[in-house]
Design a protein around this motif. Sequence first.
Motif, mmCIF file in Angstrom:
data_model
loop_
_atom_site.group_PDB
_atom_site.id
_atom_site.type_symbol
_atom_site.label_atom_id
_atom_site.label_comp_id
_atom_site.label_asym_id
_atom_site.label_seq_id
_atom_site.Cartn_x
_atom_site.Cartn_y
_atom_site.Cartn_z
ATOM 1 N N PRO A 194 2.347 -9.133 10.228
ATOM 2 C CA PRO A 194 2.494 -10.307 10.989
ATOM 3 C C PRO A 194 1.290 -10.724 11.659
ATOM 4 C CG PRO A 194 4.200 -8.691 11.391
ATOM 5 C CD PRO A 194 3.160 -7.974 10.593
ATOM 6 N N GLN A 195 0.094 -9.661 12.129
ATOM 7 C CA GLN A 195 -1.018 -10.238 12.544
ATOM 8 C C GLN A 195 -1.714 -11.174 11.740
ATOM 9 O OE1 GLN A 195 0.225 -7.140 12.489
ATOM 10 N NE2 GLN A 195 0.570 -6.710 14.564
ATOM 11 N N CYS A 241 -3.552 -16.875 9.655
ATOM 12 C CA CYS A 241 -3.434 -17.879 8.778
ATOM 13 C C CYS A 241 -2.802 -19.234 9.218
ATOM 14 C CB CYS A 241 -2.593 -17.399 7.584
ATOM 15 S SG CYS A 241 -3.328 -16.232 6.558
ATOM 16 N N ARG A 242 -1.898 -19.094 10.091
ATOM 17 C CA ARG A 242 -1.526 -20.051 10.994
ATOM 18 C C ARG A 242 -2.377 -20.637 11.968
ATOM 19 N NH1 ARG A 242 3.188 -16.210 11.328
ATOM 20 N NH2 ARG A 242 4.741 -16.976 10.086
ATOM 21 N N ARG A 275 -10.418 0.883 3.893
ATOM 22 C CA ARG A 275 -8.916 1.255 4.114
ATOM 23 C C ARG A 275 -8.298 0.107 4.650
ATOM 24 N NH1 ARG A 275 -8.414 6.859 4.882
ATOM 25 N NH2 ARG A 275 -5.960 6.407 4.807
ATOM 26 N N ASN A 276 -8.738 -1.112 4.455
ATOM 27 C CA ASN A 276 -8.121 -2.212 4.529
ATOM 28 C C ASN A 276 -7.518 -2.291 6.239
ATOM 29 O OD1 ASN A 276 -7.362 -4.810 4.030
ATOM 30 N ND2 ASN A 276 -5.417 -4.307 3.467
ATOM 31 N N LEU A 277 -8.418 -2.028 7.091
ATOM 32 C CA LEU A 277 -8.262 -1.767 8.490
ATOM 33 C C LEU A 277 -8.687 -3.239 9.095
ATOM 34 C CD1 LEU A 277 -8.855 1.975 9.291
ATOM 35 C CD2 LEU A 277 -6.711 0.735 8.704
ATOM 36 N N HIS A 278 -9.551 -3.909 8.446
ATOM 37 C CA HIS A 278 -10.019 -5.035 9.101
ATOM 38 C C HIS A 278 -9.427 -6.422 8.608
ATOM 39 C CE1 HIS A 278 -10.836 -5.424 4.827
ATOM 40 N NE2 HIS A 278 -11.714 -6.778 4.854
ATOM 41 N N GLN A 279 -9.809 -7.587 9.202
ATOM 42 C CA GLN A 279 -9.482 -8.779 9.010
ATOM 43 C C GLN A 279 -10.780 -9.653 8.762
ATOM 44 O OE1 GLN A 279 -5.186 -8.971 11.704
ATOM 45 N NE2 GLN A 279 -7.306 -9.686 12.594
ATOM 46 N N GLY A 280 -10.680 -10.593 8.059
ATOM 47 C CA GLY A 280 -12.025 -11.465 7.912
ATOM 48 C C GLY A 280 -13.167 -10.542 7.422
#
Length: 460
Positions: A262-263, A268-269, A409-414
Amino acid sequence: MKDILDAILASDSTAGIAADVAALPLPESYRAVTVHKDEAEMFSGLTTREKDPRKSLHVEEVPVPELGPGEALVAVMASSVNYNSVWTSIFEPLPTFAFLERYGKSNPLGKRHDLPYHIIGSDLAGVVLRTGPGVNAWHPGDEVVAHCLSVELESADGHNDTMLDPEQRIWGFETNFGGLAEIALVKSNQLMPKPAHLTWEEAAAPGLVNSTAYRQLVSRNGAGMKQGDNVLIWGASGGLGSYATQFALAGGATPVCVVSSPQKAEICRAMGAEAIIDRTAEGYTFWKDEHTQDPKEWKRFGKRIRELTGGEDVDIVFEHPGRETFGASVYVTRKGGTIVTCASTSGYMHEYDNRYLWMSLKRIIGSHFANYREAWEANRLIAKGKIHPTLSKVFPLDETGQAAYEVHRNLHQGKVGVLCLAPEEGLGVRDPEMREKHLPAINLFRDALAERTIKHSRDI
C-alpha cells in the motif's frame, strides 16, 4: 582529498571552483567501495537471497588511476546504488572480474582496469578535476553528472547506435574506477551538466535508471511510447519504474502501476498515477511451482488491467523482473503490442506461451541502458524540471554495504543515494528559485519514507 573538498565547498560559483581545483595537486590515493577478486567464491552454496552485500563490499584506500586520452578524473560528491552494484556485490550472475580481465586484454589503457579489486558504481555527481589529451568540452571545476556508457567507437557497428558497439561496456560494472568512491575515472563523453536546482545526492540518483527508462519506453530504439498508450509498469515505485511512471505521465500515456505494498501504491498516486495494482494484496501468483506457470493467473491479471483502463489491454509492458513475470507480460499485452525488457531481477531464463506472441503479432524488444544522445535527453528533462529524482534515502560511503543490502532485499523505494565526498546532504544547489518550484516533486519519495517511518513508530 581534504583540500579538494574544501575548494569545492568554499566556492559559490563554478568559475571559482575551476581556479582552485586546477591549482591543487591530485592525491596519491582515495577511498572507494570495492569487491575483491580473492573473495569471489565467498557466497558459494548460498541462495541469491542469502548473499549479503555487507560482507563483500569494502571501503578502502586505492591509488589514483592513470589518466588517458579522452578521459576525465572527477571528484565524486555523491553516487547511488543500482541493481548492477548489487549483482557485483553478490558475484552474480558471474564475478565482474571476468569483465575486467577481458577489458585488460583489449588495449594498453584497458590493462589499468584488470586489478585484484573492483571499484564499483555506475552513477555520480561531482566536479571535474583533470581532463586527458583531446578533451575540449569539459574543464576542471565543471559540475557534472555521468551516464554509465563506456564505449570505444572504433567499430562501424557503434556509430548508428553506440549501444551496438562491440566494445560497449557499463562503467563501474564492466569497467573499474566506478562512482562509489571519492574519485572516479570516466570517458569525457560520459559527462553531462549537473542539473543546477538539485543537490549532489539528488543529481547523482537518476543517471542509470532515468536513461535506461528513457530508452526502454520513449526512444525509437525501445517501445516508442505515444500519447494515449496504456503502459504496464512492473515495480512502478522502484528505481526504474518510478522514472517509467513519470515518462508515461509526462508523455500523455496511462501508466498501469504494479506495486507490492500500500505504501508503494501511495507513492504512485502522489506521482499522478490512478491505475494501480497491489499484486501482493490481490494475491497474484504466476507460478504454481518452480517449473509450472499458471495461465489462470495471467487471465485474472489481464481482467484486472482492463477494469482499470476502461476495457483496454496494454500497448506496452515495461519489463524488468524477468522470469517471475514474463509469461504474464506476454499474455496481457494487446495485439500488436510491445514487451520491452531491460533486466531480469527475478531470473534470466524467461518462459512464455509463444502462441500469444506470434498469433497476436506482439513484439519483444531488448533494451540495454541508453546511447549518449538518449542519456543526454533524459538528463535534459531532469534539468528542465520535467522529470524528478526519486531519491528516498541516503547513506554515507562507509555504509554502502547496508545501502546495497536494502536494495538487494527490496527494502527501498525509488533510489538509494550515497554521499562520497559531500559531508552532508543538501549541498550543491545553484538555482534555488527553480528548486523551490519543484520541491514537492523532488522530495516526494523522501516524504513518503518519512511518513512511513512515523506511522511505524506510532504502531509500535
